[in-house]
Scaffold this active site. Sequence first.
Site, PDB file in Angstrom:
ATOM      1  N   ARG A   1      -0.621   4.353   0.400  1.00 48.21           N
ATOM      2  CA  ARG A   1      -1.370   5.505   0.734  1.00 48.21           C
ATOM      3  C   ARG A   1      -0.793   6.107   2.104  1.00 48.21           C
ATOM      4  O   ARG A   1       0.024   5.180   2.786  1.00 48.21           O
ATOM      5  CB  ARG A   1      -2.667   5.252   1.105  1.00 48.21           C
ATOM      6  CG  ARG A   1      -3.155   4.440  -0.164  1.00 48.21           C
ATOM      7  CD  ARG A   1      -4.462   4.490   0.141  1.00 48.21           C
ATOM      8  NE  ARG A   1      -4.642   2.993   0.520  1.00 48.21           N
ATOM      9  CZ  ARG A   1      -5.395   2.601   0.325  1.00 48.21           C
ATOM     10  NH1 ARG A   1      -7.017   3.348  -0.046  1.00 48.21           N
ATOM     11  NH2 ARG A   1      -5.647   1.433   0.795  1.00 48.21           N
TER      12      ARG A   1
ATOM     13  N   ASP B   1       1.327  -1.307  -0.298  1.00 46.60           N
ATOM     14  CA  ASP B   1       0.006   0.134  -0.183  1.00 46.60           C
ATOM     15  C   ASP B   1       1.012   1.767   0.151  1.00 46.60           C
ATOM     16  O   ASP B   1       1.496   1.782   0.704  1.00 46.60           O
ATOM     17  CB  ASP B   1      -0.672   0.242   1.513  1.00 46.60           C
ATOM     18  CG  ASP B   1      -2.025   1.025   1.333  1.00 46.60           C
ATOM     19  OD1 ASP B   1      -2.101   2.249   0.335  1.00 46.60           O
ATOM     20  OD2 ASP B   1      -3.225   0.281   1.057  1.00 46.60           O
TER      21      ASP B   1
END
Length: 374
Positions: free
Chosen positions: A295, A293
């Site tokens: 983010r 991920d």
Amino acid sequence: MTDGIGILGSRIDLDQTRVERAMAEFRAARPVLVIGEDGAALVCGVEGLEAPLAEALARLASGTPRLVLPAARLRRLGLDRTLPGRVALPTIDLKRIEQLALVIDAKADAPVAPADTLDETALELARLALTVPVVVVVPVDAARLAESAVERVGIAAVKNFRQNEVRRLRIVGRAPVPLEGAPETEFVVFRGGEGLRDQVAIVVGKPDLSRPVPVRLHSACLTGDLFGSLKCDCGDQLRGTVEWMARNDGGVLLYLDQEGRGNGIANKMRAYRLQSLGFDTYDADEVLGFDLDQRHFDFAAEMLKQLGIAEVDIMTNNPVKVEALRESGLKVVSERRVIGRPTDENVRYLASKRDRAGHIIDTDALFARLKAGE
């Protein structure tokens, strides 16, 4: 008499502008001059790298060019790596670069040395620009480029870019926008944060800010949110959350520019193609050079603070979002799960999120719902 910086902007503003220009150059497949204390290099992504540019870079080199790869891509090449590395390029061979950077079943064919700070800066530029995170780095004599139009940026400016964007986050527009099932809704637009577009807070109803506010951090998903893709449950989560908030005294949904877990729409489509070949969602990203991920959620917490929210009832299955809000100083009072409809196409995706990224999803219940035709 001033030096002009006070009028034109602070040093942070100027550094941010240089990084933004460098990102635009990366996306246009043009090189950027990255300058550090120990030297300088022309850097460019592998996307759009063609023979004329490769030849021009080779002519300017003052040392051996190199291909810099993230740890995720190195693992797909058969190496046990947790940090990025670099492969020497005695010649800037486009076929060899493509093999190491993009071919699915490629293997490392040369020694891989640890990446240095300048290499890691080049990789971060590629990530910020939402391009494939593999870069060509060509050591150069910066003085030779003094009169050129090439964009230049310092290592520190790139390193600090994300955090400075959080500090610069501000509201730039707001208006009531009645929605189906949620007629009393306001859209609040923020500039800054992450991605290449603005961020939006959707305030549903009139949430009581003196109490824990129902909140969802929703990363943009063009395919699911807008077109109803069967490969994910994002559209169901988006609409279901807004409808729930409208029925339960309001709440705030943050619509964040983080398509494809922060990889961008182009890389998301590349990953979808790999999924069609049998890879799961995380393996597909790893082939492209992305970890689980990409983010960050610190800017989302800042959005909530600017809206006057201090305590939240978070609506998510992702423990990373919960921890990010807590680390930002917000009080997470409770959590609610948000599950969309199971489909033949998304149950494997949901199981992967549970098993590989720790999302709290009862997939047994989903399979039972799918079998029952719900």
